[in-house]
Design a protein around this motif. Structure first.
Motif, PDB file in Angstrom:
ATOM      1  N   PRO A  99       0.836  -1.197   0.000  1.00 38.06           N
ATOM      2  CA  PRO A  99       0.000   0.000   0.000  1.00 38.06           C
ATOM      3  C   PRO A  99       0.875   1.253   0.000  1.00 38.06           C
ATOM      4  CG  PRO A  99      -0.131  -1.148   2.113  1.00 38.06           C
ATOM      5  CD  PRO A  99       0.687  -1.986   1.197  1.00 38.06           C
ATOM      6  N   VAL A 100       0.398   2.285  -0.666  1.00 42.02           N
ATOM      7  CA  VAL A 100       1.144   3.535  -0.757  1.00 42.02           C
ATOM      8  C   VAL A 100       0.783   4.403   0.445  1.00 42.02           C
ATOM      9  CG1 VAL A 100       1.483   5.624  -2.115  1.00 42.02           C
ATOM     10  CG2 VAL A 100       1.187   3.431  -3.259  1.00 42.02           C
ATOM     11  N   ASP A 101       1.782   4.934   1.118  1.00 39.91           N
ATOM     12  CA  ASP A 101       1.552   5.826   2.247  1.00 39.91           C
ATOM     13  C   ASP A 101       1.497   7.244   1.698  1.00 39.91           C
ATOM     14  OD1 ASP A 101       1.378   7.193   4.591  1.00 39.91           O
ATOM     15  OD2 ASP A 101       3.390   6.711   5.281  1.00 39.91           O
ATOM     16  N   ASN A 102       0.326   7.835   1.741  1.00 41.67           N
ATOM     17  CA  ASN A 102       0.139   9.181   1.197  1.00 41.67           C
ATOM     18  C   ASN A 102       0.265  10.264   2.254  1.00 41.67           C
ATOM     19  OD1 ASN A 102      -0.330   8.200  -1.371  1.00 41.67           O
ATOM     20  ND2 ASN A 102      -2.513   8.000  -1.023  1.00 41.67           N
ATOM     21  N   THR A 103       0.566   9.907   3.485  1.00 43.04           N
ATOM     22  CA  THR A 103       0.615  10.916   4.534  1.00 43.04           C
ATOM     23  C   THR A 103       2.046  11.367   4.798  1.00 43.04           C
ATOM     24  OG1 THR A 103       0.717   9.268   6.294  1.00 43.04           O
ATOM     25  CG2 THR A 103      -1.477  10.026   5.612  1.00 43.04           C
ATOM     26  N   PHE A 104       2.148  12.591   5.282  1.00 38.27           N
ATOM     27  CA  PHE A 104       3.442  13.208   5.559  1.00 38.27           C
ATOM     28  C   PHE A 104       3.385  13.901   6.912  1.00 38.27           C
ATOM     29  CE2 PHE A 104       3.309  12.789   1.037  1.00 38.27           C
ATOM     30  CZ  PHE A 104       4.627  12.633   0.625  1.00 38.27           C
TER      31      PHE A 104
ATOM     32  N   TYR B 102       1.733  22.539  -1.259  1.00 43.43           N
ATOM     33  CA  TYR B 102       0.989  22.856  -0.049  1.00 43.43           C
ATOM     34  C   TYR B 102       0.744  21.600   0.752  1.00 43.43           C
ATOM     35  CZ  TYR B 102      -3.818  21.474  -1.541  1.00 43.43           C
ATOM     36  OH  TYR B 102      -4.941  20.796  -1.933  1.00 43.43           O
ATOM     37  N   TYR B 103       0.537  21.823   2.043  1.00 43.86           N
ATOM     38  CA  TYR B 103       0.311  20.738   2.994  1.00 43.86           C
ATOM     39  C   TYR B 103      -1.056  20.937   3.629  1.00 43.86           C
ATOM     40  CZ  TYR B 103       0.998  17.736   7.082  1.00 43.86           C
ATOM     41  OH  TYR B 103       0.876  16.758   8.033  1.00 43.86           O
TER      42      TYR B 103
ATOM     43  N   TYR C 186       0.652  18.235  -1.492  1.00 41.01           N
ATOM     44  CA  TYR C 186       0.298  18.463  -2.883  1.00 41.01           C
ATOM     45  C   TYR C 186       1.394  19.285  -3.537  1.00 41.01           C
ATOM     46  CZ  TYR C 186      -4.301  16.937  -1.394  1.00 41.01           C
ATOM     47  OH  TYR C 186      -5.340  16.198  -0.893  1.00 41.01           O
ATOM     48  N   ARG C 187       1.595  19.051  -4.825  1.00 40.46           N
ATOM     49  CA  ARG C 187       2.606  19.800  -5.585  1.00 40.46           C
ATOM     50  C   ARG C 187       2.000  20.218  -6.917  1.00 40.46           C
ATOM     51  NH1 ARG C 187       4.086  17.052  -9.848  1.00 40.46           N
ATOM     52  NH2 ARG C 187       3.935  14.808  -9.845  1.00 40.46           N
ATOM     53  N   THR C 188       2.713  21.107  -7.577  1.00 42.06           N
ATOM     54  CA  THR C 188       2.277  21.523  -8.900  1.00 42.06           C
ATOM     55  C   THR C 188       3.417  21.358  -9.886  1.00 42.06           C
ATOM     56  OG1 THR C 188       1.326  23.322 -10.187  1.00 42.06           O
ATOM     57  CG2 THR C 188       2.882  23.951  -8.494  1.00 42.06           C
ATOM     58  N   ASP C 189       3.052  21.116 -11.129  1.00 38.77           N
ATOM     59  CA  ASP C 189       4.048  21.090 -12.194  1.00 38.77           C
ATOM     60  C   ASP C 189       4.168  22.454 -12.846  1.00 38.77           C
ATOM     61  OD1 ASP C 189       4.692  18.392 -11.842  1.00 38.77           O
ATOM     62  OD2 ASP C 189       3.013  17.759 -13.081  1.00 38.77           O
TER      63      ASP C 189
ATOM     64  N   THR D  79      -1.445  18.408  -7.614  1.00 38.51           N
ATOM     65  CA  THR D  79      -1.695  16.969  -7.573  1.00 38.51           C
ATOM     66  C   THR D  79      -1.106  16.425  -6.282  1.00 38.51           C
ATOM     67  OG1 THR D  79       0.351  16.501  -8.785  1.00 38.51           O
ATOM     68  CG2 THR D  79      -1.668  16.640 -10.071  1.00 38.51           C
ATOM     69  N   GLN D  80      -1.717  15.377  -5.771  1.00 36.59           N
ATOM     70  CA  GLN D  80      -1.274  14.805  -4.508  1.00 36.59           C
ATOM     71  C   GLN D  80       0.066  14.098  -4.672  1.00 36.59           C
ATOM     72  OE1 GLN D  80      -4.122  12.187  -2.711  1.00 36.59           O
ATOM     73  NE2 GLN D  80      -2.849  11.784  -0.950  1.00 36.59           N
ATOM     74  N   VAL D  81       0.922  14.278  -3.689  1.00 39.23           N
ATOM     75  CA  VAL D  81       2.235  13.640  -3.663  1.00 39.23           C
ATOM     76  C   VAL D  81       2.095  12.286  -2.970  1.00 39.23           C
ATOM     77  CG1 VAL D  81       4.597  13.793  -2.760  1.00 39.23           C
ATOM     78  CG2 VAL D  81       3.427  15.867  -3.545  1.00 39.23           C
ATOM     79  N   THR D  82       2.671  11.251  -3.572  1.00 43.88           N
ATOM     80  CA  THR D  82       2.720   9.937  -2.948  1.00 43.88           C
ATOM     81  C   THR D  82       4.166   9.549  -2.766  1.00 43.88           C
ATOM     82  OG1 THR D  82       2.586   8.822  -5.086  1.00 43.88           O
ATOM     83  CG2 THR D  82       0.517   9.179  -3.915  1.00 43.88           C
TER      84      THR D  82
END
Length: 156
Positions: free
Chosen positions: A39-44, A117-118, A126-129, A152-155
């Protein structure tokens, strides 16, 4: 012949015989911990962007101000050049109950900037291109027309 007999014995002893209904009636499925993706951990954890910016103040030729429109869930917003945090934006209330994130960015002319942003409630990042080019003593957007950036959400 001896190797074949040993192989057959090992398979029977690890459940390969007819006594295990799963192995005899079910097609091959990945074992737990086998071929299934983890499973991918999407939390920081809360980022320490303010501390990072304090460490670079005075190292660059100038400053640039950014005015950003960021989703409401954001609790921290930062500006980056590559992986280096170059500025932190703060939420300011403006007319009609709207908010603008305003930040001071440190850099050198021509640096390519991105945004993150967090969201503390979900602990998602989240990050942007979308990129902006740093130009000292100028602004990216303004108080009445902040730059709307999609994220977009960072994983991990």
């Amino acid at each position: 012949m001896v190797l074949l007999a040993i192989f057959s014995l090992v398979c029977v002893s690890c459940g390969g015989g007819g006594d295990d209904p799963v192995s005899s009636d079910t097609p091959n499925q990945p074992e737990p911990g086998g071929d299934t993706p983890a499973p991918v951990d999407n939390t920081f954890p809360d980022p320490q962007w303010e501390n990072a910016v304090r460490g670079i103040e005075g190292m660059f030729s100038g400053n640039m101000t950014v005015y950003l429109s960021v989703p409401e869930e954001a609790t921290q917003v930062a500006v980056f050049c590559g992986d280096e945090c170059r500025g932190v934006a703060y939420k300011e209330s403006v007319a009609d109950g709207k908010s603008v994130w305003i930040g001071l960015v440190h850099g050198n002319d021509g640096d390519v900037l991105t945004f993150k942003y967090y969201a503390a409630a979900s602990r998602f990042m989240y990050r942007t291109d979308v990129t902006a080019t740093y130009k000292g003593e100028t602004a990216y957007g303004d108080i009445d027309n902040p730059v709307q950036v999609s994220f977009t959400q960072v994983t991990r």
